[in-house]
Design a protein around this motif. Structure first.
Motif, PDB file in Angstrom:
ATOM      1  N   VAL A 215       0.864  -1.182   0.000  1.00  0.00           N
ATOM      2  CA  VAL A 215       0.000   0.000   0.000  1.00  0.00           C
ATOM      3  C   VAL A 215       0.899   1.230   0.000  1.00  0.00           C
ATOM      4  O   VAL A 215       1.805   1.324   0.835  1.00  0.00           O
ATOM      5  CB  VAL A 215      -0.912   0.006   1.243  1.00  0.00           C
ATOM      6  N   PRO A 216       0.697   2.172  -0.932  1.00  0.00           N
ATOM      7  CA  PRO A 216       1.584   3.332  -1.005  1.00  0.00           C
ATOM      8  C   PRO A 216       1.677   4.091   0.318  1.00  0.00           C
ATOM      9  O   PRO A 216       0.667   4.494   0.897  1.00  0.00           O
ATOM     10  CB  PRO A 216       0.948   4.195  -2.099  1.00  0.00           C
ATOM     11  N   GLY A 217       2.910   4.249   0.795  1.00  0.00           N
ATOM     12  CA  GLY A 217       3.160   5.017   2.004  1.00  0.00           C
ATOM     13  C   GLY A 217       3.553   6.437   1.663  1.00  0.00           C
ATOM     14  O   GLY A 217       3.189   6.964   0.604  1.00  0.00           O
ATOM     15  N   GLU A 218       4.326   7.056   2.541  1.00  0.00           N
ATOM     16  CA  GLU A 218       4.745   8.445   2.345  1.00  0.00           C
ATOM     17  C   GLU A 218       6.181   8.626   2.827  1.00  0.00           C
ATOM     18  O   GLU A 218       6.608   7.970   3.787  1.00  0.00           O
ATOM     19  CB  GLU A 218       3.838   9.398   3.124  1.00  0.00           C
ATOM     20  N   ALA A 219       6.906   9.551   2.195  1.00  0.00           N
ATOM     21  CA  ALA A 219       8.277   9.831   2.613  1.00  0.00           C
ATOM     22  C   ALA A 219       8.321  10.349   4.050  1.00  0.00           C
ATOM     23  O   ALA A 219       9.302  10.116   4.771  1.00  0.00           O
ATOM     24  CB  ALA A 219       8.909  10.846   1.662  1.00  0.00           C
ATOM     25  N   ARG A 220       7.275  11.044   4.483  1.00  0.00           N
ATOM     26  CA  ARG A 220       7.278  11.597   5.840  1.00  0.00           C
ATOM     27  C   ARG A 220       7.243  10.510   6.912  1.00  0.00           C
ATOM     28  O   ARG A 220       7.579  10.762   8.067  1.00  0.00           O
ATOM     29  CB  ARG A 220       6.106  12.560   6.036  1.00  0.00           C
ATOM     30  N   ASN A 221       6.839   9.311   6.550  1.00  0.00           N
ATOM     31  CA  ASN A 221       6.750   8.215   7.519  1.00  0.00           C
ATOM     32  C   ASN A 221       8.126   7.575   7.716  1.00  0.00           C
ATOM     33  O   ASN A 221       8.303   6.365   7.583  1.00  0.00           O
ATOM     34  CB  ASN A 221       5.733   7.180   7.031  1.00  0.00           C
ATOM     35  N   LEU A 222       9.108   8.419   8.034  1.00  0.00           N
ATOM     36  CA  LEU A 222      10.481   7.939   8.183  1.00  0.00           C
ATOM     37  C   LEU A 222      10.671   7.234   9.517  1.00  0.00           C
ATOM     38  O   LEU A 222       9.932   7.463  10.478  1.00  0.00           O
ATOM     39  CB  LEU A 222      11.468   9.093   8.067  1.00  0.00           C
ATOM     40  N   LYS A 223      11.694   6.379   9.564  1.00  0.00           N
ATOM     41  CA  LYS A 223      12.065   5.694  10.806  1.00  0.00           C
ATOM     42  C   LYS A 223      13.267   6.402  11.404  1.00  0.00           C
ATOM     43  O   LYS A 223      14.295   6.581  10.742  1.00  0.00           O
ATOM     44  CB  LYS A 223      12.403   4.228  10.525  1.00  0.00           C
ATOM     45  N   ILE A 224      13.139   6.836  12.647  1.00  0.00           N
ATOM     46  CA  ILE A 224      14.247   7.497  13.335  1.00  0.00           C
ATOM     47  C   ILE A 224      15.366   6.484  13.541  1.00  0.00           C
ATOM     48  O   ILE A 224      15.182   5.460  14.200  1.00  0.00           O
ATOM     49  CB  ILE A 224      13.804   8.074  14.691  1.00  0.00           C
ATOM     50  N   THR A 225      16.524   6.773  12.960  1.00  0.00           N
ATOM     51  CA  THR A 225      17.674   5.880  13.068  1.00  0.00           C
ATOM     52  C   THR A 225      18.913   6.620  13.553  1.00  0.00           C
ATOM     53  O   THR A 225      19.692   6.088  14.345  1.00  0.00           O
ATOM     54  CB  THR A 225      17.973   5.218  11.704  1.00  0.00           C
ATOM     55  N   THR A 226      19.100   7.849  13.082  1.00  0.00           N
ATOM     56  CA  THR A 226      20.267   8.663  13.445  1.00  0.00           C
ATOM     57  C   THR A 226      19.785   9.996  14.012  1.00  0.00           C
ATOM     58  O   THR A 226      18.622  10.382  13.817  1.00  0.00           O
ATOM     59  CB  THR A 226      21.150   8.923  12.218  1.00  0.00           C
TER      60      THR A 226
END
Length: 243
Positions: A215-226
């Motif tokens: 299902v198309p997501g969004e670039a804003r739904n990023l995962k905090i990694t750094t």
């Protein structure tokens, strides 16, 4: 906050917050880092709780870790179920699923699994995913690859471009991912019994022979990694949350 996402079908959720996030460097785990005055975890929970069909959310924390102050609405806070996690992500998700089953979730009920370190989930993306919540093989938010993708090779201490991959079939998986409780429990249990570590729930479902929908997501739904990701998440939240 965004308008509540409406969905008549009963659903449940697991939010995985038991990881250490070592790439964040010194300091608290990434899900507990401050973001616009609240822990990252609070934003991730609040975004998922916009789906009012979700009856309970199993908040999976490392054993011995106290639940942080989350400043949620009283009704939302009452939907949380604090659960101790396991050694690996898949173990923590299984702990959450077991807790939801004990709280009344049925075998065929959809369960949303969300990363505690994804604080910028939008109501629009969640709504798109909820349309597929009843699919027997599950569904997940994902983004098609737009960059040219290289497979790296190793020569001495340096990496080199060994191959250019066909990006037309490649997607970047996000969360939430949603699956029937019984099916996901069986898939994760089978993977653990075979000593196979899955990087997300969809992979365990794939190993079990299922084909979850993208299902198309969004670039804003990023995962905090750094640490740099926190600044980007702050910017995204500024676009939807009053100062």
């Amino acid at each position: 906050m965004t308008a509540a996402v409406q969905d008549a079908a009963p659903a449940w959720a697991v939010v995985v917050a038991a990881g250490q996030g070592r790439r964040m460097g010194e300091g608290p785990a990434k899900q507990f880092r401050p973001l616009r005055g609240h822990p990252v975890l609070r934003w991730s929970l609040a975004a998922l709780l916009e789906l009012k069909a979700i009856r309970r959310v199993a908040l999976v924390l490392a054993p011995g870790v106290a639940t942080p102050a989350l400043d949620l609405e009283a009704d939302d806070a009452a939907r949380l179920l604090r659960v101790d996690g396991g050694a690996e992500r898949m173990d923590s998700v299984l702990c959450g699923l077991e807790a939801l089953a004990g709280a009344g979730a049925g075998e065929h009920d959809p369960v949303y699994v969300h990363d505690a370190a994804r604080p910028c989930l939008s109501a629009a993306a969640l709504r798109r995913l909820s349309v597929h919540a009843g699919h027997s093989e599950g569904a997940l938010l994902a983004l098609p690859m737009t960059d040219t993708v290289k497979r790296a090779g190793e020569a001495a201490s340096a990496s080199y471009c060994a191959e250019t991959l066909d990006r037309s079939t490649l997607w970047r998986a996000q969360t939430p991912q949603v699956f029937p409780l019984g099916t996901l429990t069986a898939a994760l249990s089978a993977a653990r019994a075979q000593a196979r570590l899955c990087s997300d729930e969809a992979q365990a479902m794939e190993w079990a022979g299922y084909r979850p929908r993208l299902v198309p997501g969004e670039a804003r739904n990023l995962k905090i990694t750094t640490p740099e990701d926190l600044s980007l998440a702050d910017w995204f939240l500024q676009q939807s949350v009053p100062a």
